[in-house]
Design a protein around this motif. Structure first.
Motif, PDB file in Angstrom:
ATOM      1  N   THR A 279      39.652  41.564  43.318  1.00 16.22           N
ATOM      2  CA  THR A 279      40.524  42.099  42.271  1.00 16.22           C
ATOM      3  C   THR A 279      39.682  42.717  41.145  1.00 16.22           C
ATOM      4  N   GLN A 280      40.332  43.549  40.333  1.00 15.56           N
ATOM      5  CA  GLN A 280      39.590  44.231  39.264  1.00 15.56           C
ATOM      6  C   GLN A 280      39.368  43.325  38.072  1.00 15.56           C
ATOM      7  N   ASN A 281      38.211  42.673  38.078  1.00 10.76           N
ATOM      8  CA  ASN A 281      37.845  41.844  36.930  1.00 10.76           C
ATOM      9  C   ASN A 281      36.348  41.972  36.729  1.00 10.76           C
ATOM     10  N   SER A 282      35.761  41.047  35.979  1.00 14.63           N
ATOM     11  CA  SER A 282      34.363  41.218  35.597  1.00 14.63           C
ATOM     12  C   SER A 282      33.390  41.312  36.773  1.00 14.63           C
ATOM     13  N   SER A 283      33.764  40.784  37.940  1.00 17.72           N
ATOM     14  CA  SER A 283      32.808  40.824  39.051  1.00 17.72           C
ATOM     15  C   SER A 283      33.155  41.874  40.109  1.00 17.72           C
ATOM     16  N   TYR A 284      34.087  42.753  39.779  1.00 22.09           N
ATOM     17  CA  TYR A 284      34.595  43.749  40.734  1.00 22.09           C
ATOM     18  C   TYR A 284      33.490  44.563  41.419  1.00 22.09           C
ATOM     19  N   GLU A 285      32.592  45.142  40.606  1.00 25.49           N
ATOM     20  CA  GLU A 285      31.538  46.003  41.173  1.00 25.49           C
ATOM     21  C   GLU A 285      30.637  45.225  42.119  1.00 25.49           C
ATOM     22  N   LYS A 286      30.346  43.982  41.724  1.00 23.58           N
ATOM     23  CA  LYS A 286      29.474  43.139  42.546  1.00 23.58           C
ATOM     24  C   LYS A 286      30.150  42.819  43.882  1.00 23.58           C
ATOM     25  N   VAL A 305      43.393  42.700  46.583  1.00 18.70           N
ATOM     26  CA  VAL A 305      43.029  43.659  45.536  1.00 18.70           C
ATOM     27  C   VAL A 305      44.109  43.757  44.465  1.00 18.70           C
ATOM     28  N   THR A 306      43.730  44.345  43.347  1.00 23.53           N
ATOM     29  CA  THR A 306      44.682  44.601  42.273  1.00 23.53           C
ATOM     30  C   THR A 306      45.542  45.808  42.664  1.00 23.53           C
ATOM     31  N   GLN A 307      46.825  45.702  42.349  1.00 22.86           N
ATOM     32  CA  GLN A 307      47.755  46.800  42.631  1.00 22.86           C
ATOM     33  C   GLN A 307      47.183  48.135  42.159  1.00 22.86           C
ATOM     34  N   GLY A 308      47.246  49.142  43.016  1.00 24.02           N
ATOM     35  CA  GLY A 308      46.767  50.470  42.635  1.00 24.02           C
ATOM     36  C   GLY A 308      45.277  50.680  42.895  1.00 24.02           C
ATOM     37  N   ASP A 309      44.615  49.687  43.459  1.00 30.24           N
ATOM     38  CA  ASP A 309      43.178  49.810  43.727  1.00 30.24           C
ATOM     39  C   ASP A 309      42.894  50.984  44.672  1.00 30.24           C
ATOM     40  N   MET A 315      37.027  51.017  51.839  1.00 30.82           N
ATOM     41  CA  MET A 315      36.100  50.269  52.698  1.00 30.82           C
ATOM     42  C   MET A 315      36.765  49.213  53.563  1.00 30.82           C
ATOM     43  N   ALA A 316      37.787  48.567  53.003  1.00 31.77           N
ATOM     44  CA  ALA A 316      38.356  47.409  53.694  1.00 31.77           C
ATOM     45  C   ALA A 316      39.233  47.827  54.868  1.00 31.77           C
ATOM     46  N   ASP A 317      39.335  46.963  55.877  1.00 31.03           N
ATOM     47  CA  ASP A 317      40.219  47.228  57.000  1.00 31.03           C
ATOM     48  C   ASP A 317      41.667  46.995  56.600  1.00 31.03           C
ATOM     49  N   TYR A 318      41.890  45.954  55.798  1.00 27.71           N
ATOM     50  CA  TYR A 318      43.253  45.646  55.334  1.00 27.71           C
ATOM     51  C   TYR A 318      43.176  45.269  53.858  1.00 27.71           C
ATOM     52  N   CYS A 319      44.110  45.776  53.063  1.00 32.92           N
ATOM     53  CA  CYS A 319      44.169  45.393  51.650  1.00 32.92           C
ATOM     54  C   CYS A 319      45.531  44.790  51.341  1.00 32.92           C
ATOM     55  N   ILE A 320      45.518  43.698  50.621  1.00 37.77           N
ATOM     56  CA  ILE A 320      46.772  43.074  50.182  1.00 37.77           C
ATOM     57  C   ILE A 320      46.751  43.089  48.657  1.00 37.77           C
ATOM     58  N   GLU A 321      47.763  43.717  48.067  1.00 41.63           N
ATOM     59  CA  GLU A 321      47.772  43.883  46.613  1.00 41.63           C
ATOM     60  C   GLU A 321      48.425  42.712  45.887  1.00 41.63           C
ATOM     61  N   ILE A 322      47.868  42.402  44.715  1.00 41.10           N
ATOM     62  CA  ILE A 322      48.544  41.478  43.802  1.00 41.10           C
ATOM     63  C   ILE A 322      48.636  42.177  42.438  1.00 41.10           C
ATOM     64  N   PRO A 323      49.615  41.790  41.604  1.00 44.71           N
ATOM     65  CA  PRO A 323      49.747  42.458  40.311  1.00 44.71           C
ATOM     66  C   PRO A 323      48.512  42.227  39.426  1.00 44.71           C
ATOM     67  N   ASP A 324      48.257  43.159  38.557  1.00 41.72           N
ATOM     68  CA  ASP A 324      47.142  43.052  37.613  1.00 41.72           C
ATOM     69  C   ASP A 324      47.419  41.896  36.641  1.00 41.72           C
ATOM     70  N   ALA A 325      46.372  41.198  36.240  1.00 41.58           N
ATOM     71  CA  ALA A 325      46.538  40.101  35.277  1.00 41.58           C
ATOM     72  C   ALA A 325      45.193  39.793  34.642  1.00 41.58           C
ATOM     73  N   ASN A 326      45.231  39.138  33.492  1.00 39.15           N
ATOM     74  CA  ASN A 326      44.012  38.633  32.868  1.00 39.15           C
ATOM     75  C   ASN A 326      43.274  37.743  33.878  1.00 39.15           C
ATOM     76  N   GLU A 327      41.962  37.788  33.839  1.00 40.88           N
ATOM     77  CA  GLU A 327      41.138  37.013  34.772  1.00 40.88           C
ATOM     78  C   GLU A 327      41.496  35.517  34.788  1.00 40.88           C
ATOM     79  N   ALA A 328      41.962  35.009  33.651  1.00 39.49           N
ATOM     80  CA  ALA A 328      42.310  33.588  33.562  1.00 39.49           C
ATOM     81  C   ALA A 328      43.394  33.211  34.572  1.00 39.49           C
ATOM     82  N   PHE A 329      44.240  34.175  34.931  1.00 43.40           N
ATOM     83  CA  PHE A 329      45.389  33.863  35.790  1.00 43.40           C
ATOM     84  C   PHE A 329      45.195  34.330  37.228  1.00 43.40           C
TER      85      PHE A 329
END
Ligand code: F6R
Length: 366
Positions: A279-286, A305-309, A315-329
């Motif tokens: 998901t798109q958070n602080s470690s996304y690039e890594k 992944v985060t919705q809209g990724d 790269m991935a064979d399959y992506c499953i989206e979840i809504p964007d949220a603060n990393e805490a959640f």
């Protein structure tokens, strides 16, 4: 009794928007930026001056503890250690009157967790419980505690109890931060407003069920599976792997994504599905570079992944989206598709998902 669902596990997965709401009811006040936890309020003063917290638990509850460590350290700035109850009790652990021990247990009857509590109590620590079953043995042994209020969990594999434990730990982290003054009211308003909307976002995550079923069909015959994540995505990976192994009997391991190159990477070939928390958070690039490493070795990548990724989708064979949220959640949201993935794989393999072989709902033996 299964409310129209084929199994208790599926019913309990679908109950999560409600169980998390029940768990937060009367405890969060988003407009004021306040958390109230009646169960531990007597210890509010003590929490201002504690040096560390030790979390003890087993299995899935231990994974919830790891998420708790991340949240308590991040927001309340109190050092946390997370221990398997069975290991902790047989060492000669260093515990003082200044320590707070948090014992996490769905059933409230786990023998090793009870023994760890008794030992820490003898050494003078303050013991908080996080339990689901009211009036069980553990809540009776602790000094104070917070119930998860997830309702009875029948499926042996823990689902809604886990997300409720994570919810309580999130509330505890914010409560401790509030007591210690390590968080501003405006930040609390922002976080609690978002937390209040998490049940709706979980509902949205459940809508990927059909897609997840298709992914399950593609990997159901695997003999091994790796789950990788970073930060609070790491305990989510551990929990995803435990769920898959216990109900589908596929060998699965969870690892911190960066540890892959220190060993598990040797396992990767075209037969090996690798599930990434990407998901798109602080470690996304890594995480993206870890996905590239797996693809370079022809592994099959399934990414949460985060919705809209767009990046991971390349790269991935399959992506499953979840809504964007603060990393805490993130742990609350990213866990949902992994529960569904294990469930569908186990059903397709003809396994008894509600009562996996060799397992019992509460482990009262040591
Ligand atoms: C896995 C699972 C177990 C329990 C463990 C602790 O799905 O349910 O790993 O989490 O046996 O049980 P409790 O939380 O009742 O102490």
């Amino acid at each position: 009794e299964k409310g129209g669902f084929e199994h208790f596990m599926l019913k309990e997965i679908y109950e999560q928007p409600r169980s998390i709401k029940d768990c937060m009811r009367g405890r969060i006040y988003p407009e004021e930026g306040k958390v109230q936890l009646g169960g531990i309020k007597e210890f509010a003063e003590k929490l201002k001056n504690i040096d560390r917290i030790i979390i003890v638990a087993c299995g899935t509850s231990w994974h919830a503890g790891l998420v708790g460590e991340y949240l308590i350290e991040e927001y309340a700035r109190i050092p946390v250690e997370v221990e398997y109850a069975s290991e902790f009790r047989y060492r000669n652990p260093i515990i003082t009157e200044k320590d707070v021990v948090i014992a996490i247990s769905q059933s409230g009857e786990t023998a090793d967790t009870m023994a760890a509590i008794e030992m820490a109590k003898e050494k003078g620590a303050t013991i908080f419980g996080i339990c689901n079953v009211a009036g069980a043995s553990i809540p009776r042994l602790t000094h104070a505690g917070v119930y998860t209020h997830a309702g009875p969990e029948i499926g042996v594999a823990s689902t809604k109890a886990f997300t409720a434990q994570v919810t309580v730990l999130t509330l505890m982290a914010f409560y401790m931060a509030q007591q210690k003054g390590t968080i501003t009211t405006s930040k609390m308003i922002e976080l609690l407003t978002e937390l209040d909307n998490i049940p709706e976002k979980i509902q949205m995550s459940l809508e990927s069920n059909d897609l997840i079923k298709e992914v399950a069909a593609q990997i159901k015959d695997s003999t091994n599976c790796l789950f990788l994540g970073r930060g609070s995505g790491f305990p989510v990976a551990l929990e995803g792997a435990l769920k898959l192994k216990e109900i589908s009997y596929i060998h699965a391991e969870g690892y911190p994504a960066a540890e892959m190159k220190h060993g598990p990477i040797a396992l990767i070939d075209e037969e090996m599905p690798v599930v990434f928390i990407a998901t798109q958070n602080s470690s996304y690039e890594k995480v993206i570079s870890n996905i590239q490493e797996v693809k370079a070795r022809k592994g099959k990548v399934i990414a949460i992944v985060t919705q809209g990724d767009t990046e991971v989708k390349k790269m991935a064979d399959y992506c499953i989206e979840i809504p964007d949220a603060n990393e805490a959640f993130l742990p609350l949201l990213a866990t949902i598709p992994l529960q569904l993935l294990s469930y569908h794989i186990a059903v397709m393999r003809g396994c008894n998902v509600d009562q996996p072989r060799n397992l019992a709902k509460s482990v009262t033996v040591e």
